[in-house]
Design an enzyme around this catalytic site. Structure first.
Site, short mmCIF file in Angstrom:
data_model
loop_
_atom_site.label_atom_id
_atom_site.label_comp_id
_atom_site.label_asym_id
_atom_site.label_seq_id
_atom_site.Cartn_x
_atom_site.Cartn_y
_atom_site.Cartn_z
N LYS A 1 45.60 63.64 97.70
CA LYS A 1 46.56 63.34 98.77
C LYS A 1 47.30 64.61 99.21
O LYS A 1 47.55 64.82 100.40
CB LYS A 1 47.57 62.28 98.32
N LYS B 1 29.15 53.71 102.43
CA LYS B 1 29.49 52.30 102.42
C LYS B 1 30.38 51.93 103.60
O LYS B 1 31.05 52.79 104.18
CB LYS B 1 30.14 51.92 101.09
N LYS C 1 36.68 51.05 106.93
CA LYS C 1 37.47 51.11 108.15
C LYS C 1 37.53 52.54 108.69
O LYS C 1 37.52 52.77 109.89
CB LYS C 1 38.89 50.63 107.83
P1 AMP Z 1 40.08 48.97 100.51
O1 AMP Z 1 40.92 48.17 101.44
O2 AMP Z 1 39.18 49.95 101.16
O3 AMP Z 1 40.90 49.57 99.39
O4 AMP Z 1 39.09 47.96 99.77
C1 AMP Z 1 39.54 46.78 99.14
C2 AMP Z 1 38.49 46.29 98.18
O5 AMP Z 1 37.24 46.10 98.85
C3 AMP Z 1 38.20 47.25 97.03
O6 AMP Z 1 38.02 46.48 95.85
C4 AMP Z 1 36.92 47.92 97.41
O7 AMP Z 1 36.16 48.33 96.29
C5 AMP Z 1 36.21 46.84 98.20
N1 AMP Z 1 35.33 47.43 99.21
C6 AMP Z 1 35.72 48.14 100.31
N2 AMP Z 1 34.66 48.51 101.03
C7 AMP Z 1 33.55 48.06 100.38
C8 AMP Z 1 32.14 48.14 100.62
N3 AMP Z 1 31.65 48.72 101.71
N4 AMP Z 1 31.31 47.57 99.73
C9 AMP Z 1 31.80 46.96 98.64
N5 AMP Z 1 33.10 46.83 98.35
C10 AMP Z 1 33.98 47.38 99.20
#
Ligand code: AMP
Length: 332
Positions: free
Chosen positions: A111, A194, A197
């Site tokens: 960060k 992967k 957003k």
């Molecule tokens: P985030 O809002 O990006 O922190 O993601 C929230 C949850 O979704 C976390 O547990 C991530 O590991 C899961 N997650 C986010 N993107 C993916 C993805 N493309 N494939 C699998 N799990 C995901």
């Protein structure tokens, strides 16, 4: 029953990566563990959202988690800032968290590198707040990704340090746990990495978006010029389409496209149309439930209230005991 704690970042709409990678596990876990799922709105203050953005994101995430099937009577789904015991325990734990160890956390260093103009104290003590989220419910298990393992180690350090300092066996050691053996990684539509957003608007399929938006994105997903030899290895962007199909399409449908790829007769346009169709079959009922939840202020208010009550019941019990251990004894 073992206690599980997991945070949800209030970053707006959920995409299918979040659904298959995280939420789908929550849906099963809620029946097998004593689950506390919280919307981490205090954590999100490190990036200084506007009040309106913060509120709308929390509202959206609350509505979506209810819509996808979190059962508020089974699990405890709550908003972090509804539990004043959390900032209180965070204050106490901060007294035994050291600058050096906090500065060494990989995510903090990351960060600082990526955002040198906003190195605030909340960012530095983020692992203490995360430890608080876990310790306040005396959780045994925390579903975390690789990137959070160091923070979980710090949670154990802070909990053990508290135990040692006051010569008590109070906080348990929370362990990382992955719910299913194979972690689902949902690929994005832009061909690299992967789904996320931050990958831009074309990369992610959001649960709340309408059919036209999602179909357009799928039809525009990156592919190559097509296979030129039988049984050729699929390039990443084509493999991604197959991986997305595996989430929502029937086995025989996937096998048909796989054979077509292997004998070089595949038409990516047809495959994408099929994927868009199957995606819509999967998403339509979820989208309708999200829209209903967002329209229904009473449902959201009741859910948030119930979650706050249940979370505070557990948190205030811990805090009462912690205050006693620390030596805050009432004179009146
Ligand atoms: P985030 O809002 O990006 O922190 O993601 C929230 C949850 O979704 C976390 O547990 C991530 O590991 C899961 N997650 C986010 N993107 C993916 C993805 N493309 N494939 C699998 N799990 C995901």
């Amino acid at each position: 029953m073992e206690t599980v704690v997991s945070g949800i970042r209030p970053t707006g709409k959920l995409h299918i990566g979040n659904y298959f990678g995280a939420v789908a596990n929550f849906l099963k876990m809620q029946y097998e563990y004593n689950c506390y799922f919280f919307i981490a709105d205090i954590h999100s203050l490190t990036t200084h959202p506007t009040p309106a953005d913060l509120h709308n994101s929390v509202r959206q995430v609350l509505a979506e988690n209810i819509a996808v099937g979190l059962d508020i009577d089974k699990c405890t789904l709550f908003i972090q800032s509804d539990v004043p015991e959390i900032p209180e325990l965070y204050t106490y734990l901060n007294m035994n968290a050291y600058k050096g160890e906090l500065e060494r956390a990989a995510s903090f260093k990351e960060k600082v590198r990526s955002n040198p103009d906003n190195v605030n104290a909340g960012l530095l003590t983020y692992p203490v707040l995360m430890a608080t989220d876990i310790l306040i419910h005396k959780a045994h298990k925390v579903p975390v990704g690789k990137d959070q393992e160091q923070h979980l180690e710090m949670t154990r350090t802070f909990g053990n340090r508290f135990n040692r300092l006051y010569n008590v066996e109070y906080f348990p050691e929370a362990q990382a746990f992955s719910y299913s053996d194979k972690l689902v990684k949902v690929p994005g539509l832009t061909g690299v990495g992967k789904m996320s957003k931050s990958g831009g608007d074309a990369d992610a399929i959001f649960l709340a978006d309408d059919e036209a938006v999602n179909t357009k994105k799928i039809m525009r997903a990156k592919t190559d010029a097509g296979p030129t030899q039988p049984n050729q290895k699929k390039p990443d962007e084509v493999q991604n389409l197959f991986d997305l199909m595996k989430l929502v399409s029937a086995m025989d449908v996937i096998e048909n496209f796989d054979s077509a790829y292997n004998n070089c007769s595949i038409r990516y346009g047809d495959m994408k149309k099929q994927l868009a169709y199957d995606m819509e079959v999967f998403l339509k009922p979820i989208r309708e439930k999200i829209a209903d939840a967002l329209k229904n202020e009473t449902v959201l208010a009741q859910a948030a209230k119930l979650g706050a009550e249940k979370a505070r019941e557990s948190a205030s019990k811990t805090l009462k005991e912690v205050r006693e251990i620390i030596g805050f004894r009432k004179f009146y």
